[in-house]
Design a protein around this motif. Sequence first.
Motif, short mmCIF file in Angstrom:
data_model
loop_
_atom_site.label_atom_id
_atom_site.label_comp_id
_atom_site.label_asym_id
_atom_site.label_seq_id
_atom_site.Cartn_x
_atom_site.Cartn_y
_atom_site.Cartn_z
N ARG A 57 -0.26 -19.22 5.87
CA ARG A 57 0.96 -19.85 5.46
C ARG A 57 1.29 -19.53 4.11
NH1 ARG A 57 3.00 -23.70 8.63
NH2 ARG A 57 1.68 -24.81 10.39
N VAL A 58 0.54 -19.28 3.12
CA VAL A 58 0.66 -18.99 1.68
C VAL A 58 0.53 -17.71 1.50
CG1 VAL A 58 0.56 -21.35 0.92
CG2 VAL A 58 -1.41 -19.89 1.02
N LEU A 59 0.10 -16.80 2.31
CA LEU A 59 -0.51 -15.33 2.09
C LEU A 59 0.01 -14.52 3.23
CD1 LEU A 59 -2.01 -13.52 -0.02
CD2 LEU A 59 -3.89 -13.86 1.41
N ASP A 60 1.04 -13.22 2.56
CA ASP A 60 1.48 -12.49 3.57
C ASP A 60 1.07 -10.91 3.09
OD1 ASP A 60 3.09 -14.12 4.79
OD2 ASP A 60 4.99 -13.82 3.52
N LEU A 61 0.85 -10.21 3.98
CA LEU A 61 0.30 -8.80 3.77
C LEU A 61 1.75 -7.98 4.18
CD1 LEU A 61 -1.77 -6.59 3.04
CD2 LEU A 61 -2.27 -6.67 5.60
N THR A 62 2.00 -6.83 3.34
CA THR A 62 3.26 -6.41 3.40
C THR A 62 2.97 -4.67 3.13
OG1 THR A 62 4.71 -7.92 2.83
CG2 THR A 62 5.63 -5.77 2.69
N GLY A 63 3.39 -3.83 3.95
CA GLY A 63 3.20 -2.41 3.70
C GLY A 63 4.45 -1.79 4.00
N ASP A 64 4.86 -0.68 3.25
CA ASP A 64 5.88 0.11 3.32
C ASP A 64 5.60 1.84 3.17
OD1 ASP A 64 8.28 -1.67 3.84
OD2 ASP A 64 7.57 -2.44 2.27
#
Length: 186
Positions: A165-172
Amino acid sequence: IIRFFYHNRQVSDQRIISNLALVGFMGCGKSTVGRQVAGELGFEFSPGYSAFGRVVYNKRDFDNVQAGAGGLSQDSDGYNFSAGVSSEITNLISGEAHLGYFEQDYDYFATVDGFSFGAEFSWAATDLTTVRASAHRSVDDSATPGVGGILTTGGGIGFDHELSRVLDLTGDLRIANGDYQGIVRE
């Protein structure tokens, strides 16, 4: 890379002192004042599908004459007209695509104009993962001597995954080609 630092401090006599510090490489636009006015008109022609027209006008004023621009001001004004379609293709895939024309007129450099396009799509692969894809064509300011604008064409893919709920993983992953207007640059 530009980093913004903003601090409000209250001193003993109840005054608030506001400081704003811009940190970045020389010629990256820290002393630029930009103004933009935009309007968009849309029409839903079928459930989940909308057509739109977009108009953008901008004015860019550089407070400092950039040494990288050969001692000339890069002040400019420009516009972009575009039309496109936005859609919720399925309940998992949505996006928009548009085509148009732009012009950026520099006071001391060659005018940059041409066809513009843009597209952005997202796919909700799972409840926790979204995959994104995008493409664009635009004009950017340059700090290269003798060049006012760069015709930039690019695109990319990316993802967002909610680990908790408080941690997102993002990649671009993004790629772009810059066509420096007014000079030959390989």
